[in-house]
Design a protein around this motif. Sequence first.
Motif, PDB file in Angstrom:
ATOM      1  N   GLU A  58       0.825  -1.223   0.000  1.00  0.00           N
ATOM      2  CA  GLU A  58       0.000   0.000   0.000  1.00  0.00           C
ATOM      3  C   GLU A  58       0.854   1.266   0.000  1.00  0.00           C
ATOM      4  N   ARG A  59       2.041   1.189   0.617  1.00  0.00           N
ATOM      5  CA  ARG A  59       2.889   2.404   0.654  1.00  0.00           C
ATOM      6  C   ARG A  59       3.311   2.800  -0.747  1.00  0.00           C
ATOM      7  N   PHE A  60       3.753   1.781  -1.507  1.00  0.00           N
ATOM      8  CA  PHE A  60       4.166   2.060  -2.892  1.00  0.00           C
ATOM      9  C   PHE A  60       2.998   2.630  -3.687  1.00  0.00           C
ATOM     10  N   TRP A  61       1.845   1.991  -3.576  1.00  0.00           N
ATOM     11  CA  TRP A  61       0.711   2.410  -4.414  1.00  0.00           C
ATOM     12  C   TRP A  61       0.112   3.732  -3.959  1.00  0.00           C
ATOM     13  N   ARG A  62       0.315   4.062  -2.661  1.00  0.00           N
ATOM     14  CA  ARG A  62      -0.118   5.402  -2.217  1.00  0.00           C
ATOM     15  C   ARG A  62       0.678   6.476  -2.956  1.00  0.00           C
ATOM     16  N   ARG A  63       1.964   6.190  -3.134  1.00  0.00           N
ATOM     17  CA  ARG A  63       2.794   7.178  -3.855  1.00  0.00           C
ATOM     18  C   ARG A  63       2.412   7.229  -5.339  1.00  0.00           C
ATOM     19  N   VAL A  64       2.024   6.099  -5.895  1.00  0.00           N
ATOM     20  CA  VAL A  64       1.536   6.098  -7.285  1.00  0.00           C
ATOM     21  C   VAL A  64       0.206   6.872  -7.350  1.00  0.00           C
ATOM     22  N   ALA A  65      -0.688   6.574  -6.412  1.00  0.00           N
ATOM     23  CA  ALA A  65      -2.018   7.224  -6.418  1.00  0.00           C
ATOM     24  C   ALA A  65      -1.880   8.741  -6.310  1.00  0.00           C
ATOM     25  N   ALA A  66      -0.841   9.183  -5.600  1.00  0.00           N
ATOM     26  CA  ALA A  66      -0.645  10.635  -5.413  1.00  0.00           C
ATOM     27  C   ALA A  66      -0.302  11.341  -6.722  1.00  0.00           C
ATOM     28  N   GLN A  67      -0.052  10.578  -7.773  1.00  0.00           N
ATOM     29  CA  GLN A  67       0.223  11.184  -9.079  1.00  0.00           C
ATOM     30  C   GLN A  67      -1.042  11.752  -9.719  1.00  0.00           C
ATOM     31  N   TRP A  68      -2.188  11.346  -9.202  1.00  0.00           N
ATOM     32  CA  TRP A  68      -3.459  11.838  -9.764  1.00  0.00           C
ATOM     33  C   TRP A  68      -4.036  12.909  -8.853  1.00  0.00           C
ATOM     34  N   ARG A  69      -4.520  13.961  -9.436  1.00  0.00           N
ATOM     35  CA  ARG A  69      -5.295  14.953  -8.677  1.00  0.00           C
ATOM     36  C   ARG A  69      -6.735  14.811  -9.137  1.00  0.00           C
ATOM     37  N   VAL A  70      -7.514  14.160  -8.307  1.00  0.00           N
ATOM     38  CA  VAL A  70      -8.909  13.904  -8.673  1.00  0.00           C
ATOM     39  C   VAL A  70      -9.806  14.277  -7.498  1.00  0.00           C
ATOM     40  N   THR A  71     -11.020  14.606  -7.802  1.00  0.00           N
ATOM     41  CA  THR A  71     -11.960  15.013  -6.752  1.00  0.00           C
ATOM     42  C   THR A  71     -12.164  13.891  -5.739  1.00  0.00           C
ATOM     43  N   ARG A  72     -12.337  14.291  -4.481  1.00  0.00           N
ATOM     44  CA  ARG A  72     -12.720  13.332  -3.451  1.00  0.00           C
ATOM     45  C   ARG A  72     -14.153  13.612  -2.969  1.00  0.00           C
ATOM     46  N   GLU A  73     -14.902  14.322  -3.803  1.00  0.00           N
ATOM     47  CA  GLU A  73     -16.340  14.452  -3.502  1.00  0.00           C
ATOM     48  C   GLU A  73     -16.957  13.079  -3.367  1.00  0.00           C
ATOM     49  N   VAL A  74     -16.421  12.161  -4.157  1.00  0.00           N
ATOM     50  CA  VAL A  74     -16.904  10.778  -4.140  1.00  0.00           C
ATOM     51  C   VAL A  74     -15.687   9.866  -4.118  1.00  0.00           C
ATOM     52  N   VAL A  75     -15.915   8.616  -3.716  1.00  0.00           N
ATOM     53  CA  VAL A  75     -14.921   7.582  -3.979  1.00  0.00           C
ATOM     54  C   VAL A  75     -15.226   7.117  -5.396  1.00  0.00           C
ATOM     55  N   ASN A  76     -14.374   7.477  -6.318  1.00  0.00           N
ATOM     56  CA  ASN A  76     -14.693   7.219  -7.727  1.00  0.00           C
ATOM     57  C   ASN A  76     -14.284   5.801  -8.118  1.00  0.00           C
TER      58      ASN A  76
END
Length: 433
Positions: A56-74
């Motif tokens: 999860e640590r690695f993929w959290r850093r990958v996920a941080a590459q996207w800037r997407v709304t958190r109005e919803v869990v998309n």
Amino acid sequence: VTMSRRSLLTGLGVTAGATLTGIPPAAADAHRGHGEHRPLPRPPAGSSPAALARDERFWRRVAAQWRVTREVVNLENGYYGVMPEPVRRAYVANVDELNYRNTLYLRTEYGPNEEDIRAQVARAAGAATEEVALTRGATEALQNLIGGYNKIGPGDVALYADIDYPSMQFAMDWVGARRGAQVVKIETPDHPTRENVLDTYRRALAANPTTKLLLLTHLTHRTGFVPPVREIVAMARERGVDTVVDVAHSWAHLDFDVQDLGADFVGFNLHKWLCVPLGVGFLYIRRGRLADIDPDYATPGDPDDIRTRVHTGTTNIANVMTVPAAIAFHNQIGAANKAARLTYLRNYWVARARELPRIEIMTPDDNAAHGAMTSFRVRGADNAKIPALLKDRYRVWTVYPGGGPRGDCIRVTPTLYNSTDDLDVLVAALRRL
Ligand SMILES: Cc1ncc(COP(=O)(O)O)c(C=O)c1O
């Protein structure tokens, strides 16, 4: 992100005493800014895709590459693949560059640049450059392959299945109307497995011995089911049947290249799982098969050049210019690592949802038969209403694909910016449904 996570949990009533209202979208969307962020991490050396999938640590850093709304869990990432920051920035720079240098660039440097981009796309797909022509998406690629196929006529059969994408079914119907061929639509089993679907195609080919053209979809859009395409292509080839394969949903999602399919005609897009800006795809015609696809609208030019098989006209060039940034991003993560992570995310929520008595999972668990996308149905419920309920009450965003076989279901498609926390939100919502 932390704040919006908390708000999502609040929205679920996970926090003691909280209401189900969550917080206003504008506040949940507070990190919309486009500030600096850390570079895409490199996968640790020697880590297998299956082991890395759980990191999860690695993929959290990958996920941080996207800037997407958190109005919803998309969890509706099947429509198209939103750009990660390095790709979005490259795109913005390309829009600016194109607007700044305009026709000077287009009439001088763009030609060689486009040729280099075509070569990069071909390499990424395991094809030769001369086997690839860029299009505006999978629809244009597949329509030109199906509509241009000239080895079919009266007395022949064009075969497709109920799980194929509707626009491609229409294109196959067109083949019947315009070329005088008979069109046969196969019904696939309600509970598909790779084995029973292979058997369905085997029986359909045997029942229609004059079949010339077969349409196959590598990853189907309603349930995410992946039929055994390679095996079906080989079976068709033994009977002298050509196959057009629709990989709109599978390429850069599942780990494969065009050689793995064995098909001579394949239609791709780059704006779903490669996360290129909307409006880029390509068609593949195996070397030696070009003459079997007509030039598009009798486009003049060298008939031995595959680019005569599509004539798009003036289109968005900035998105094509951005393809190398998306390929570089994809390659740094690695196709096998990405596919394993997507499978892991899918299996994470499905394993938990399978324990819920009213939830029916529509997609088989065999890892060869799915990727990130899977659909479920709530028994005894009006499923068409469930995506709105999930969004309004639990801030989970999904889609009801509707229509056709097994359309009465809800499609869930996580992507690399989603985490297991997001899927816990989904599962908690499903428990309360
Ligand atoms: C299976 C399938 N084929 C084709 C398409 C069309 O792709 P495009 O949007 O690139 O034209 C889609 C789009 O969702 C799809 O799911």
